[in-house]
Scaffold this motif. Structure first.
Motif, PDB file in Angstrom:
ATOM      1  N   GLN A  93     -40.840 -25.896 -12.763  1.00  0.00           N
ATOM      2  CA  GLN A  93     -40.714 -27.217 -12.163  1.00  0.00           C
ATOM      3  C   GLN A  93     -41.463 -27.305 -10.838  1.00  0.00           C
ATOM      4  N   MET A  94     -41.480 -28.492 -10.261  1.00  0.00           N
ATOM      5  CA  MET A  94     -42.282 -28.736  -9.067  1.00  0.00           C
ATOM      6  C   MET A  94     -41.711 -28.071  -7.822  1.00  0.00           C
ATOM      7  N   MET A  95     -40.425 -28.293  -7.569  1.00  0.00           N
ATOM      8  CA  MET A  95     -39.838 -27.882  -6.293  1.00  0.00           C
ATOM      9  C   MET A  95     -39.162 -26.525  -6.408  1.00  0.00           C
ATOM     10  N   ASN A  96     -39.551 -25.627  -5.515  1.00  0.00           N
ATOM     11  CA  ASN A  96     -39.066 -24.262  -5.551  1.00  0.00           C
ATOM     12  C   ASN A  96     -38.686 -23.791  -4.158  1.00  0.00           C
ATOM     13  N   ASN A  97     -37.949 -22.693  -4.126  1.00  0.00           N
ATOM     14  CA  ASN A  97     -37.620 -22.004  -2.874  1.00  0.00           C
ATOM     15  C   ASN A  97     -36.582 -22.727  -2.020  1.00  0.00           C
ATOM     16  N   ALA A  98     -35.758 -23.589  -2.627  1.00  0.00           N
ATOM     17  CA  ALA A  98     -34.683 -24.231  -1.866  1.00  0.00           C
ATOM     18  C   ALA A  98     -33.731 -23.168  -1.326  1.00  0.00           C
ATOM     19  N   CYS A  99     -33.226 -23.379  -0.108  1.00  0.00           N
ATOM     20  CA  CYS A  99     -32.419 -22.350   0.555  1.00  0.00           C
ATOM     21  C   CYS A  99     -30.992 -22.272   0.028  1.00  0.00           C
ATOM     22  N   SER A 100     -30.490 -23.367  -0.565  1.00  0.00           N
ATOM     23  CA  SER A 100     -29.131 -23.457  -1.122  1.00  0.00           C
ATOM     24  C   SER A 100     -28.028 -23.478  -0.065  1.00  0.00           C
ATOM     25  N   SER A 101     -28.402 -23.504   1.220  1.00  0.00           N
ATOM     26  CA  SER A 101     -27.374 -23.456   2.259  1.00  0.00           C
ATOM     27  C   SER A 101     -27.470 -24.583   3.289  1.00  0.00           C
ATOM     28  N   CYS A 102     -28.584 -25.310   3.326  1.00  0.00           N
ATOM     29  CA  CYS A 102     -28.717 -26.392   4.309  1.00  0.00           C
ATOM     30  C   CYS A 102     -27.887 -27.601   3.874  1.00  0.00           C
ATOM     31  N   GLU A 103     -27.789 -28.601   4.749  1.00  0.00           N
ATOM     32  CA  GLU A 103     -26.962 -29.772   4.453  1.00  0.00           C
ATOM     33  C   GLU A 103     -27.451 -30.523   3.219  1.00  0.00           C
ATOM     34  N   PHE A 104     -28.756 -30.507   2.978  1.00  0.00           N
ATOM     35  CA  PHE A 104     -29.299 -31.212   1.819  1.00  0.00           C
ATOM     36  C   PHE A 104     -28.977 -30.473   0.523  1.00  0.00           C
TER      37      PHE A 104
END
Length: 234
Positions: A93-104
């Motif tokens: 998929q397009m979006m990668n490397n999300a931190c999984s811990s920020c508010e978003f």
């Protein structure tokens, strides 16, 4: 591990609005926590057009290798990768490397995460034969999955499905889909029906038969003078 060539073919644009050419480039090296996917299919999204036109400016890395809707099979794995195997079918998929811990990320809005890296924008995308990806960013697909169908769902499908989920409707309630006869809308009609919703399709009158064939319960011409009254009535 499967034999992997040193070089691959990729569709490359050296400049914004320039011609695409097929070039031979190195196959990406993977880290210990990455998998290498041999891409068999890639969708083409309008975002790819925007990137090529230079609309996103410095966000796009040149030379440009677009694409963010890929599907293929794992051909190589890093030593720290668990719960995957060579030959597994994978969606990229397009979006990668999300931190999984920020508010978003905590609000399931991973696309707003400051750590996001985008294939086909800030790093080479799926218009190439091989791509390296973190396992937690890949989509594990069942063995029977048709990779040619899966590829475009990884952007268009995810986009409209996410929108439907955020409507928080109950089965039997009605959802209105503007542009229902287009790419996202066509998927949206099918998703909405499978979720138990009634569907009001809004588009040009030439799209009515198409929308109804996908399951739309109601249709209204987007250019009709009775557009708003009809929506309110439904």
């Amino acid at each position: 591990m499967a034999e992997v060539p040193k070089n691959q073919l990729a569709l490359v644009a050296e400049n914004f609005q320039g011609d695409f050419t097929v070039k031979e480039i190195p196959v990406p090296e993977i880290e210990e926590d990455e998998i290498l996917v041999n891409l068999e299919y890639s969708g083409i999204c309008h975002t790819d057009v925007h990137c090529h036109e230079g609309i996103y400016g410095p966000l796009v890395k040149l030379p440009y290798i677009g694409g963010h809707e890929g599907s293929g099979k794992i051909v190589k794995m890093g030593g720290n990768v668990k719960n995957w195997k060579i030959g597994d079918k994978v969606g990229v998929q397009m979006m990668n490397n999300a931190c999984s811990s920020c508010e978003f990320c905590k609000k399931e809005k991973h696309f707003l995460c400051p750590s996001i890296v985008e294939f086909g924008v800030s790093r080479p995308g799926t218009f190439q034969q091989y791509i390296a990806v973190k396992p937690y960013d890949a989509v594990k697909l069942p063995d029977h999955a048709d990779l040619s169908i899966i590829a475009p769902i990884l952007c268009a499908g995810v986009t409209i499905y996410s929108a439907l989920r955020q409507c928080h409707l109950l089965p039997g309630e009605c959802v209105a889909l503007s542009g229902a006869g287009g790419g996202l809308g066509s998927l949206g009609i099918q998703y909405a029906k499978s979720m138990g919703y009634r569907v009001l399709a809004i588009d040009h009158s030439s799209k009515e038969q198409h929308c109804r064939s996908l399951g739309a319960d109601y249709f209204v011409d987007a250019f009709s003078e009775n557009l708003v009254p009809y929506i309110v009535q439904v």
